[in-house]
Design an enzyme around this catalytic site. Structure first.
Site, mmCIF file in Angstrom:
data_model
loop_
_atom_site.group_PDB
_atom_site.id
_atom_site.type_symbol
_atom_site.label_atom_id
_atom_site.label_comp_id
_atom_site.label_asym_id
_atom_site.label_seq_id
_atom_site.Cartn_x
_atom_site.Cartn_y
_atom_site.Cartn_z
ATOM 1 N N CYS A 54 0.815 -1.228 0.000
ATOM 2 C CA CYS A 54 0.000 0.000 0.000
ATOM 3 C C CYS A 54 0.845 1.272 0.000
ATOM 4 O O CYS A 54 0.326 2.348 -0.292
ATOM 5 C CB CYS A 54 -0.931 0.023 1.200
ATOM 6 N N HIS B 48 -3.455 7.118 3.255
ATOM 7 C CA HIS B 48 -3.859 5.858 2.630
ATOM 8 C C HIS B 48 -5.248 5.497 3.155
ATOM 9 O O HIS B 48 -5.498 5.538 4.364
ATOM 10 C CB HIS B 48 -2.828 4.781 2.977
ATOM 11 N N ASN C 210 -10.325 -0.204 0.576
ATOM 12 C CA ASN C 210 -8.866 -0.074 0.553
ATOM 13 C C ASN C 210 -8.352 -0.612 -0.784
ATOM 14 O O ASN C 210 -8.405 -1.808 -1.028
ATOM 15 C CB ASN C 210 -8.292 -0.868 1.740
HETATM 16 O O1 UT7 Z 1 -3.538 -1.429 3.717
HETATM 17 C C1 UT7 Z 1 -3.250 -2.058 4.928
HETATM 18 C C2 UT7 Z 1 -4.222 -3.165 5.108
HETATM 19 N N1 UT7 Z 1 -4.690 -3.460 6.401
HETATM 20 C C3 UT7 Z 1 -5.308 -2.624 7.263
HETATM 21 O O2 UT7 Z 1 -5.375 -1.440 7.128
HETATM 22 C C4 UT7 Z 1 -5.960 -3.268 8.421
HETATM 23 C C5 UT7 Z 1 -5.745 -2.595 9.739
HETATM 24 N N2 UT7 Z 1 -6.653 -3.146 10.719
HETATM 25 C C6 UT7 Z 1 -7.961 -2.812 10.756
HETATM 26 O O3 UT7 Z 1 -8.408 -2.004 9.967
HETATM 27 C C7 UT7 Z 1 -8.812 -3.425 11.836
HETATM 28 O O4 UT7 Z 1 -8.009 -4.153 12.701
HETATM 29 C C8 UT7 Z 1 -9.944 -4.340 11.263
HETATM 30 C C9 UT7 Z 1 -10.994 -3.472 10.594
HETATM 31 C C10 UT7 Z 1 -9.382 -5.344 10.301
HETATM 32 C C11 UT7 Z 1 -10.610 -5.071 12.421
HETATM 33 O O5 UT7 Z 1 -11.130 -4.148 13.373
HETATM 34 P P1 UT7 Z 1 -10.831 -4.342 14.917
HETATM 35 O O6 UT7 Z 1 -11.525 -3.260 15.634
HETATM 36 O O7 UT7 Z 1 -9.332 -4.438 15.092
HETATM 37 O O8 UT7 Z 1 -11.546 -5.701 15.223
HETATM 38 P P2 UT7 Z 1 -10.923 -7.052 15.769
HETATM 39 O O9 UT7 Z 1 -10.002 -7.648 14.767
HETATM 40 O O10 UT7 Z 1 -10.395 -6.776 17.131
HETATM 41 O O11 UT7 Z 1 -12.200 -7.940 15.849
HETATM 42 C C12 UT7 Z 1 -13.293 -7.615 16.690
HETATM 43 C C13 UT7 Z 1 -14.379 -8.665 16.509
HETATM 44 C C14 UT7 Z 1 -13.847 -10.079 16.530
HETATM 45 O O12 UT7 Z 1 -14.774 -10.870 17.211
HETATM 46 P P3 UT7 Z 1 -14.525 -11.343 18.724
HETATM 47 O O13 UT7 Z 1 -13.220 -12.084 18.676
HETATM 48 O O14 UT7 Z 1 -14.428 -10.059 19.503
HETATM 49 O O15 UT7 Z 1 -15.724 -12.165 19.012
HETATM 50 C C15 UT7 Z 1 -13.811 -10.467 15.072
HETATM 51 O O16 UT7 Z 1 -13.962 -11.855 14.882
HETATM 52 O O17 UT7 Z 1 -14.997 -8.492 15.220
HETATM 53 C C16 UT7 Z 1 -15.007 -9.744 14.523
HETATM 54 N N3 UT7 Z 1 -14.920 -9.506 13.101
HETATM 55 C C17 UT7 Z 1 -15.991 -9.260 12.326
HETATM 56 N N4 UT7 Z 1 -17.299 -9.208 12.607
HETATM 57 C C18 UT7 Z 1 -18.148 -8.927 11.601
HETATM 58 C C19 UT7 Z 1 -13.827 -9.441 12.326
HETATM 59 N N5 UT7 Z 1 -14.163 -9.174 11.057
HETATM 60 C C20 UT7 Z 1 -15.508 -9.055 11.034
HETATM 61 C C21 UT7 Z 1 -16.447 -8.784 10.020
HETATM 62 N N6 UT7 Z 1 -17.745 -8.719 10.359
HETATM 63 N N7 UT7 Z 1 -16.094 -8.555 8.743
#
Ligand code: UT7
Length: 310
Positions: free
Chosen positions: A112, A235, A265
Site C-alpha cells: 500500500c 492511505h 482499501n
Molecule cells: O492497507 C493495509 C491493510 N490493512 C489494514 O489497514 C488493516 C488494519 N486493521 C484494521 O483495519 C482493523 O483491525 C480491522 C478493521 C481489520 C478489524 O477491526 P478491529 O476493531 O481491530 O476488530 P478485531 O479484529 O479486534 O475484531 C473484533 C471482533 C472479533 O470478534 P470477537 O473475537 O471479539 O468475538 C472479530 O472476529 O470483530 C469480529 N470480526 C468481524 N465481525 C463482523 C472481524 N471481522 C468481522 C467482520 N464482520 N467482517
C-alpha cells in the site's frame, strides 16, 4: 527546481459491491463494516479487466491532465502487488499500450506504500535531469487475491488505479520533502500466500503510530509546522486509522481526503485515487501544502509533503 505532480488520473471499475451484498455471502454486517472501517461499498473489476487494463485507463487520464504526450515519458514505474503475471511487468505492458516508446519500465513492490515509493524514485530521476517526465501508477486488482470466505479481509479491499506524471514544476512548488521506511520484522502480520492474510489488530497499531509520525516528520523536514499543512491525503485503509493521523496534524475533518467509504482499501491506488476526487471537487488548490502518507505490507511506509501546483 523541485519535481511535482503535474497531472493525475484514476480509474475505478463500474461494478459496485455494497456491505449488504457481503452480508449475503459471509457472517458480517453493514453496521460492523461501517463502524469499524468506514467502508460502505467498493469497486470490483470483472474477469476481463486485469491490473494492466486499469493501469492503462488511469495513465491515459494522468497524461491528458498533464498535457504531455506518451512519447515524452522517460520512465514508467508501476506500484502493484497484483500484477497480471510475475513478468513481463505491468509497466512494460503499459509502455506498449501507451506508445511510450522512449520510456524505461519497471514494477515496484511496496504494497500500500507503493505509490509513495514510486513517486520518490520518479522525483530523483526528474531532479537529476535524467528524465523529463516519469509516469507513476499505483494499481491493484486485490479481488483476485482476496479470500471471499474470510470476513477479516473480504470486507476491506477494492480494485482500482491512480496515476501521476512527475516532472519539474515552478520555483517553490513541488515535492518539498519525503520519508520512506520499512520494517521487515512485521512482514508476518500482512502477507499473501494464495490469498491475503492479515493480523488486523497488529497492522492497525502499527498504522496508527506510523501514519502520524511520518506525517509530522515530512512536515518538519520541509521546514514547516503542522499549522502550515492545508490538506492531508492518508492511505484509505480504515477511517479510524485515517482520523488518528488527521488528529496528529491537528487538522479539521474537511481538510482530510476521504474516499474509503466509496472504494474501500485499494492499496497502492488509494492515495492517487482519493487525490483525483479532491482536485475535481476543489478541495486541493494551487499552493496548498499537502501531506500524503501511506503504510502497508512489508511492513512499509512513505510520506510526501508537496506544495501543490505546476
Ligand atoms: O492497507 C493495509 C491493510 N490493512 C489494514 O489497514 C488493516 C488494519 N486493521 C484494521 O483495519 C482493523 O483491525 C480491522 C478493521 C481489520 C478489524 O477491526 P478491529 O476493531 O481491530 O476488530 P478485531 O479484529 O479486534 O475484531 C473484533 C471482533 C472479533 O470478534 P470477537 O473475537 O471479539 O468475538 C472479530 O472476529 O470483530 C469480529 N470480526 C468481524 N465481525 C463482523 C472481524 N471481522 C468481522 C467482520 N464482520 N467482517
Amino acid at each position: 527546481m523541485n519535481a511535482g505532480l503535474i497531472g493525475i488520473g484514476k480509474f475505478v471499475p463500474s461494478k459496485v459491491v455494497t456491505n449488504k451484498d457481503l452480508e449475503a455471502r459471509i457472517d458480517t454486517s453493514d453496521e460492523w463494516i461501517r463502524t469499524r472501517t468506514g467502508i460502505e461499498e467498493r469497486r470490483i473489476a470483472d474477469e476481463n479487466t486485469d491490473t494492466s487494463d486499469m493501469a492503462y485507463e488511469a495513465a491515459l487520464d494522468a497524461i491528458k491532465n498533464a498535457g504531455i504526450n506518451a512519447e515524452e515519458i522517460g520512465m514508467i514505474i508501476v506500484a502493484t502487488v497484483t500484477p497480471d503475471r510475475p513478468f513481463p511487468s505491468v509497466a512494460t505492458m503499459l509502455q506498449e499500450r501507451l506508445g511510450a516508446k522512449n520510456a524505461a519500465a519497471m514494477d515496484v513492490s511496496a504494497a500500500c506504500a507503493g505509490f509513495m515509493y514510486g513517486v520518490v524514485m520518479a522525483k530523483h530521476f526528474v531532479e537529476a535531469d535524467t528524465y523529463k517526465h516519469v509516469l507513476v501508477v499505483g494499481v491493484e486488482k486485490l479481488s483476485k487475491v482476496t479470500d471471499w470466505e474470510d470476513r477479516n479481509t473480504a470486507v476491506l479491499f477494492g480494485d482500482g488505479a491512480g496515476a501521476a506524471i512527475v516532472s519539474k514544476v515552478s520555483e517553490g512548488r513541488g515535492i518539498l520533502s519525503f520519508e520512506l521506511g520499512a520494517d521487515g520484522t512485521g512482514g508476518k502480520h500482512l502477507y499473501q500466500d494464495r490469498y491475503i492474510r492479515m493480523n488486523g489488530r497488529e497492522v492497525f497499531k502499527f498504522a496508527v503510530r506510523q501514519m502520524g509520525e511520518s506525517a509530522v516528520n515530512v512536515t518538519e523536514k520541509a521546514g514547516l509546522t503542522t499549522e502550515d499543512v492545508d490538506y492531508l491525503v492518508p492511505h484509505q485503509a480504515n477511517i479510524r486509522i485515517m482520523e488518528s493521523s488527521r488528529e496528529r496534524l491537528g487538522l479539521p475533518v474537511e481538510k482530510m481526503s476521504k474516499s474509503v467509504h466509496k472504494y474501500g482499501n485499494t492499496s497502492a491506488a488509494s492515495i492517487p485515487i482519493s487525490l483525483v476526487d479532491d482536485l475535481q471537487e476543489g478541495r486541493v488548490k494551487d499552493d496548498d501544502i499537502v501531506v500524503l502518507v501511506g503504510f502497508g505490507g512489508g511492513l512499509t511506509w512513505g510520506a510526501l509533503c508537496i506544495k501543490w501546483g505546476k
